[in-house]
Design a protein around this motif. Structure first.
Motif, short mmCIF file in Angstrom:
data_model
loop_
_atom_site.label_atom_id
_atom_site.label_comp_id
_atom_site.label_asym_id
_atom_site.label_seq_id
_atom_site.Cartn_x
_atom_site.Cartn_y
_atom_site.Cartn_z
N ALA C 257 0.81 -1.22 0.00
CA ALA C 257 0.00 0.00 0.00
C ALA C 257 0.84 1.27 0.00
O ALA C 257 0.35 2.34 0.32
CB ALA C 257 -1.00 0.02 1.16
N ILE C 278 3.27 -5.00 -7.89
CA ILE C 278 2.22 -3.98 -7.91
C ILE C 278 0.92 -4.50 -7.30
O ILE C 278 0.38 -3.89 -6.38
CB ILE C 278 1.99 -3.48 -9.35
CG1 ILE C 278 3.28 -2.82 -9.87
CG2 ILE C 278 0.82 -2.48 -9.39
CD1 ILE C 278 3.18 -2.25 -11.26
N MET C 279 0.41 -5.63 -7.80
CA MET C 279 -0.91 -6.07 -7.34
C MET C 279 -0.93 -6.54 -5.90
O MET C 279 -1.68 -6.02 -5.08
CB MET C 279 -1.39 -7.23 -8.20
CG MET C 279 -1.87 -6.80 -9.56
SD MET C 279 -2.35 -8.27 -10.48
CE MET C 279 -3.75 -8.81 -9.49
N TYR C 280 -0.13 -7.55 -5.60
CA TYR C 280 -0.24 -8.15 -4.27
C TYR C 280 0.20 -7.17 -3.19
O TYR C 280 -0.14 -7.34 -2.03
CB TYR C 280 0.57 -9.45 -4.19
CG TYR C 280 0.14 -10.49 -5.20
CD1 TYR C 280 -1.19 -10.55 -5.63
CD2 TYR C 280 1.05 -11.40 -5.74
CE1 TYR C 280 -1.59 -11.49 -6.58
CE2 TYR C 280 0.65 -12.34 -6.68
CZ TYR C 280 -0.67 -12.38 -7.10
OH TYR C 280 -1.07 -13.29 -8.04
N LYS C 281 0.97 -6.17 -3.58
CA LYS C 281 1.32 -5.16 -2.56
C LYS C 281 0.45 -3.93 -2.67
O LYS C 281 0.63 -2.98 -1.91
CB LYS C 281 2.81 -4.82 -2.59
CG LYS C 281 3.35 -4.08 -3.74
CD LYS C 281 4.78 -3.57 -3.48
CE LYS C 281 5.69 -4.54 -2.72
NZ LYS C 281 7.07 -4.02 -2.61
N GLU C 282 -0.51 -3.94 -3.58
CA GLU C 282 -1.41 -2.79 -3.75
C GLU C 282 -0.63 -1.49 -3.82
O GLU C 282 -0.95 -0.50 -3.15
CB GLU C 282 -2.47 -2.74 -2.64
CG GLU C 282 -3.42 -3.93 -2.68
CD GLU C 282 -4.85 -3.63 -2.26
OE1 GLU C 282 -5.05 -2.70 -1.47
OE2 GLU C 282 -5.76 -4.33 -2.72
N ALA C 283 0.41 -1.50 -4.66
CA ALA C 283 1.18 -0.27 -4.86
C ALA C 283 0.29 0.79 -5.49
O ALA C 283 -0.61 0.49 -6.27
CB ALA C 283 2.36 -0.56 -5.80
#
Lengths: 344, 344, 344, 344
Positions: C257, C278-283
């Motif tokens: 995030a 990007i996705m799994y860390k919700e960048a």
């Protein structure tokens, strides 16, 4: 164990020897090291109408702000163990309402407050539910850790707007207001104005980096701050006083589209002039309660460890529990910093 | 040209023949097609204390909500030309203060309001500064276009929170409240509750899709809405009534961490109970004024063109300027929709 | 007047005597006091493919970052007058597109950039449209004022997330990265990590308060920063380098995030691993261009006046225009701070 | 009980009779009523490299999207009881990391995914940790409830920007894209453009209210959408396809300052042109994973109960577990809606 106790439905308290409590399956037993007096403790000490209404029964141990060491964990406790240092999160969320289930436990619909709805912690040992014992780094001194709860209220308030490069006015320089001065400056505020009735508290605010201080009701707060800000006003007001005058002045010195954060418990209804002070300036007003569980705790811990805030400097009196009468007397004068009892 | 005029410092108005004004270098001359009565026009018509204070001189043409066609452009006007359809943005920003220079012209520090601080537009022709004549798509009927300004106030209010899938309560179903009902539903609100004194206005709200309506001061608003929302309350309150009761009820039915938007001009100070109604529920309160220049205008234009809102349905009376007395009478009754004068 | 000029379609430049230009009706004529070399100036100096494509014709005066004094104002100029100190906003918005009309002029759909699409300002006098001459307080030295434009890019980037109490990594310590280090610390960042190829620039970053610096491509950036942040990563990355390695490392050290701000112009397409980085860390990734007109300008001005940032310390070379060849040589080495030409 | 099982490390599955599992102290035993095939199930069915790497051991029950009824609760389960209807939240958070402790359990640092890291749920009974069995209203049919998890992914994606009155383009009209079409329209989107390779899926999108659909790789997506939006582009792109072409087109049709949400798992690195497609347009890019626990669940439940979305219409095939081969075949064709197995 020793405990500071409200025994009878009259003003005052007593120091008594009591049994050490036993933790339930989801509770931890804690050796209390330091506790601090909050405004609500004074109400209960004085046994005023509010206290008579909320305290469920006597005898009642006073206090809710504290830090200590875990000595025993109930069998459904999974994340704490004996030896852990913890600070007390006063709020006991239900963990089953809409707010608890959406990351907003601090506004739980069935919130209990310990030391108010349950026994308090001015005692050598106490038991609290696991979510209310927040594990803290060992290097934070216990007396500082006992202040993390009220400091968190100020930090939570600051989270309602951008602080970096902004100007703030803080109405009320009791401990929470003083924590606010420290934290706002640590967070990169451009200037912090502080307002209080007590000269001594204003001196503390100044020593923590307040840009300018004002004696409430005497100094020309509005004129001075509007002049200083080229007529625009401050970006944020922290209202920590609960007084009508602070609302009046605070909204008038707030810039258009500025942020007004309500932290102080106003004992009486507050009158607001809506069109000029709120609508035409598009004021944003945020009510605040407690601390975000546990974002605020991480923030306070980081601030302490950065060295940019120093919670112990807000403690003006460290007393043994035997001196509880003096402690409550000092707290009621509203001229000093925080009063802490040292238990261990 | 014909104009509805306050000629003398007494209640009422007259219809007079006047010279067509000439545009200044940064102004446009507009053939007014439709104008609508707003609450502030009623104050000026009645010549109450507020009107006596703000109106700079007599004779004074009434009115500020309008739409029409550009017939001439001053020589420093660069973006409008004869034939353009325009709607009136009532606010005249200075374009040189901090707020104007940071994309917040609607809260300009030196804002003027036309029809109040300057001549109004209930006349066949009018001149306004270029930024106050907003070019609109030709397919929007003029009578709808004349409502874009008040509809924009409601849409601006809705921008203060998420509407998609949320529940709202709207206190006050005059034209702005009714636009709010339409726009909230177009924006995907789950449910809209509407409250007003007038049965007729509640009927209109219902016809626009309000889920439930309540007669103010009679129906058990709080109990009904809390029951409907499983005790949680609504996500957003739009306060468009200016009344103490709406603040009291609205804050009590607001969910924790909900959004309370102040749109209605409260003529008297409002009393607020701070701890329970604001702090412990972490209410967010936003004051609103005017429309964002010009984000709100794009939003309103899009809503009209989508067919999801229908501004003309809020107009209960379309009158020729000769019937201005009837128009003001209807507006004062607070039982109907919008009153529009058709000039062309 | 003297001007640093691209005369012929070959690398290099010349210093020439030219006529002083005349301001148009919406322009001001400015006595240039200081100008600074930006990366795009180097491209034009070198006359690379990009330069050949964008520069409309020769001869072409180089440069776009500058500060100076107004000496004459066109007749439709309303807010500037001779004697005013101004700094240059490089972007020329159209003031008529959707973005210009909604407070987002810095992303105008028809943006022109002076010094690129028009004549530049490495000359003793220049004319710019009024919106591109930002009035500044007289006490800011001209050489600092000429840096406000690039400093603004960094400050604009920082506005995309909370800085107070947060950790940042800045990839690329050219002037914009260095301004970023100064501003992040002024804004209350907890820790700033800085990464660059040049030891000298890292030394400057360190002197401005960077907590730790890393030689790009040599030091174990990822391991060190993840260790330092208990495996969580930094709250914000400022990408000012345009390099693939910075994207790879930056996204891996970004916390879940966290906020990744793109400031550097990447000359080639960048490859991104989407699921893990990007996705799994919700960048959250934000592209940035220019400065908000004019919120960023107020912010930079406030930072300078607070004394918390010092733009002149980023200037490693102050040169007379005659030494332009040396200036461009230093700028191309990417080992130093900013190069400024002093004209007045 | 019957279970759809990966028995051997080769493509395919078998239907087997197995023992009913026993719940641990923090788990519930559930009678599965409906389960649905997700893309990751297909990977495990096919036993590709990713599956070989992540599945901890064989035999392995497939599936993770499901709904059913609680039949037994472990002794530390406090909020569920036999008879409760529940839907499956696939993600198992640790409840002790920074993210779990700050209301962001969906990005837990030690996340486990059931059906991947643990046994799945294509079986008549299953056990899951209490936080992964979300209590749902009894009136939601089980087959719809089994879709709440993937529908939640789309709704979570939509939460990254304003939907009310906005235009969206959705790349990829598999079940998640189709849920996105339904939810965006329910949330008040002005227009939804849908892009996919399959004509059949585009027909479904159209039937759910998509304004216009485009055959990926054939229709002139960019030109058509830019023309439709007066050259400005869409407010939000939902990328659900994982394809390079969707990134290229999606960023080019995104408006300046628009929001690009990454939902689809891109199997290969994606190349991005940074300056024009991200920087100069100040694109905001958000990676998304799973559902917010449990805000998204409330949102999906509300959408279903409002009648504005209809999850069952996205289910093109309801099959008994015996027909699992057909189910996986249909899922792999990427031409249809969701495939659900009905267990009870």
């Amino acid at each position: 164990m020793k405990a500071i106790l409200k025994e009878k439905p009259i003003p005052g308290a007593v120091l008594r020897e009591m049994d050490i409590p036993r933790p339930g399956p989801k509770e931890v037993l804690i050796r209390v090291k330091a506790g601090a007096i909050c405004g609500s403790d004074v109400h209960i000490f004085d046994w005023d109408q509010w206290a008579q209404k909320v305290v469920p029964g006597l005898p009642h141990i006073l206090g809710h702000e504290f830090a200590g060491e875990v000595v025993e964990a109930g069998k459904e406790v999974h994340h704490l163990k004996p030896g852990d240092h913890v600070a007390g999160e006063t709020h006991i969320p239900c963990d089953n309402c809409y707010f608890c289930l959406t990351g907003q436990r601090h506004i739980c619909m069935a919130m209990k407050v310990y030391g108010v709805h349950s026994q308090g912690i001015f005692s050598e040992y106490t038991t609290v539910p696991e979510p209310c014992a927040v594990k803290i780094p060992g290097e934070i001194p216990f007396v500082a850790a006992a202040m993390m709860e009220p400091c968190g209220v100020a930090v939570h308030g600051l989270s309602k707007g951008v602080i970096s490069g902004k100007t703030l006015a803080i109405f009320g320089c009791g401990p929470i207001g003083l924590f606010g001065v420290q934290a706002a400056i640590a967070y990169g505020a451009a200037k912090v104005y502080a307002i209080d009735l007590s000269e001594n508290r204003l001196k503390m605010a100044k020593s923590f980096g307040a840009y300018q201080t004002f004696a409430a009701g005497k100094d020309p707060v509005e004129k001075a701050i509007l002049d200083e800000t080229r007529g625009i006003g401050v970006d944020m007001v922290l209202e920590v006083s609960g007084s009508q005058m602070a609302y009046d002045q605070g909204l008038r010195i707030l810039r258009k589209a500025g942020t007004f954060v309500i932290i102080g418990v106003a004992p009486k209804p507050i009158q607001l002039e809506i069109p000029t002070n709120i609508m035409y300036k598009e004021a944003k007003i945020f009510g605040i309660t407690g601390r975000e569980m546990y974002e605020t705790w991480y923030q306070v811990s980081d601030l302490i460890q950065s060295g940019k805030v120093n919670l112990e400097k807000v403690v003006s009196h460290q007393l043994p529990p035997e001196k509880f009468e003096k402690g409550f007397k000092v707290a009621k004068e509203a001229q000093h910093g925080k009063v802490a009892f040292i238990f261990g």
